[in-house]
Design an enzyme around this catalytic site. Structure first.
Site, short mmCIF file in Angstrom:
data_model
loop_
_atom_site.label_atom_id
_atom_site.label_comp_id
_atom_site.label_asym_id
_atom_site.label_seq_id
_atom_site.Cartn_x
_atom_site.Cartn_y
_atom_site.Cartn_z
CG ASP A 168 -45.94 17.20 38.53
OD1 ASP A 168 -46.65 16.48 39.24
OD2 ASP A 168 -45.03 17.99 38.26
CD GLU A 411 -37.85 12.76 36.12
OE1 GLU A 411 -37.17 13.02 35.65
OE2 GLU A 411 -38.77 13.35 37.05
#
Ligand code: 9WN
Length: 449
Positions: A168, A411
């Site tokens: 992103d 993550e």
């Protein structure tokens, strides 16, 4: 940590995030179904329960639009997500089937890789049945990508939104945001600290993960604006190509697509089906389409800004993904390896960072602007293997497993000290742990980096 304990942890994470027929990436931050997450997850699930792995893919395909697009999120019932169904309003597009609530964009097409790997876990007859089942939807997806996202037939597809890249806030796309997407309202936010602080209070993502590990409020506002712009065009492919502020041939997306189309070709051959026209052309072109993204001077592959026609000279980890796409000439492999080992760029104590150390964007614990992510590193590792760099690939696998052994199923991880960051109990970290552990060559030594 013994192999079985690590595998046990991975299975627990996948079980915790299992919502029946699909798996959320993590409980609080990402409670819906994501495209490339589910593909990586299915690759891990095949080591636990092949039927469940197939269901993960079936769920993804059930969100397919009438034009063939597979959206990057299919929304479930959870309310928490910050860019959810009310932002996207997918029903505005006549292409979105009734009953589907999704985004209006896609993500790197990892599905074919998952379909083939699931196939490897099945006996031959069942494998062919599996291929026959998914082929119509999967080939319609690839054909949509080539038909609608490459209308000028360059061989490279375009993306309109950083969320479509899967990385992103990566520097190349943030450059595009600053160049093309700074509306007067956003410029105001940029200038006013108090306005930024006010808007930051409404952010949902930073209530789950520390703010310094996420993108800035300005960047997030710009991403929301772009999504609303896509919505205003009702996600019409022709209008998007004409009117989008950002039109980028992303190097990660295209590398993954090249590989996926080769897989799709293998699937088609196995079941005796022809590839659709544009996909067949792409299959024949192969990795050669990535040629315009190579920069001989710097020795990197970059994404290309289609508005200016220029490469965006900000390398990220996706600069190495052409290795995953296919055969890269040996001299280039050497140059890419040099970058990977350079202590000033990608050769960090815990490689490979998502953004190199010398980038003005580098922040060791911020999302895609520095941290080590398991999925993209795994793809680079496969690329090294495919390009004759077996020792490099094996070392990378050992390092990745050590990072997870020490830090947990997070993550992402700091490339400077290996500490975990982002969301805990993250599904693709768990799934790819199982995939890497399954490889007989793997030796996990937590004390080695
Ligand atoms: C937006 C789910 C997704 C991943 C992306 C990652 C992150 C979402 C967000 O989480 O993006 O799609 O809200 O931050 O960047 O790669 O698919 O895990």
């Amino acid at each position: 940590m013994p192999k079985h304990t690590l595998a046990e942890q991975a299975r627990t994470v996948l079980a915790t995030n299992d919502l029946g027929k699909w798996t959320r990436p993590t409980a609080k931050l990402y409670p819906h179904q994501w495209l490339w997450d589910s593909a990586f997850i299915a690759i891990g699930l095949r080591h636990i329960d092949v039927t469940r792995a197939q269901d993960e893919i079936r769920s993804l395909l059930s969100g397919q639009w009438k034009n063939g697009m597979i959206p990057y999120i299919i929304f479930g019932q959870a309310k928490e997500y910050h860019a959810g169904p009310s932002m996207w309003q997918s029903q505005r597009s006549p292409m979105c089937p009734p009953g589907v609530r999704s985004t209006g964009g896609t993500q790197p097409p990892m599905i074919a890789e998952a379909v083939v790997r699931i196939g490897e876990s099945l006996p031959r007859a069942e494998r062919l049945t599996w291929f026959r089942e998914v082929y119509p939807a999967l080939s319609a997806y690839h054909e949509w990508l080539y038909r609608e996202r490459d209308p000028e037939n360059t061989g490279l597809v375009v993306l309109y939104h950083p969320w479509e890249t899967g990385l992103d806030n990566n520097p190349a796309w943030m450059e595009m945001i600053h160049r093309y997407a700074m509306t007067p309202r956003l410029q105001l936010v940029d200038k006013s600290r108090s306005l930024t602080a006010f808007l930051t209070r409404f952010r949902r993502d930073t209530s789950v993960v520390p703010a310094e590990q996420r993108m800035s409020t300005l960047e997030l506002m710009a991403l929301y604006d772009l999504a609303r712009r896509m919505r205003a065009l009702n996600y019409d492919d022709k209008a998007l190509f004409k009117k989008s502020k950002l039109v980028v041939q992303d190097v990660g997306m295209n590398s993954i697509l090249v590989r996926a189309t080769q897989h799709l070709g293998d699937i088609a051959k196995a079941i005796g089906e022809p590839l659709p026209r544009r996909t067949a052309e792409a299959y024949d072109r192969g990795a050669g389409v990535l040629e315009p993204l190579w920069n001989e001077k710097t020795g990197y592959y970059y994404s290309k800004d289609c508005r200016s026609g220029e490469l965006i000279p900000f390398p990220t980890i996706t600069s190495f993904l052409p290795l995953y796409a296919g055969n890269v000439p040996a001299v280039r492999v050497k140059r890419l390896l040099r970058h990977m080992h350079d202590p000033n760029t990608f050769g960090t104590p815990y490689p490979l960072p998502s953004t190199p150390l010398d980038s003005p964007y580098f922040k060791p614990r911020c999302y895609w602007q520095g941290p080590v992510w398991i999925n993209v590193n795994w793809l680079v590792m496969l690329g090294l293997q495919a390009n004759g760099q077996k020792a490099e690939a094996a070392a990378s696998r050992t390092r990745l497993l050590s990072l997870i052994t020490r830090g947990g199923m997070y993550e992402y991880f700091s490339p400077l000290d290996g500490t975990p960051a982002g969301a805990p109990a993250f599904s693709w970290t768990a799934a790819l742990t199982l995939e890497m552990l399954d490889d007989a060559d793997t030796t996990v030594d937590p004390d080695r980096r």
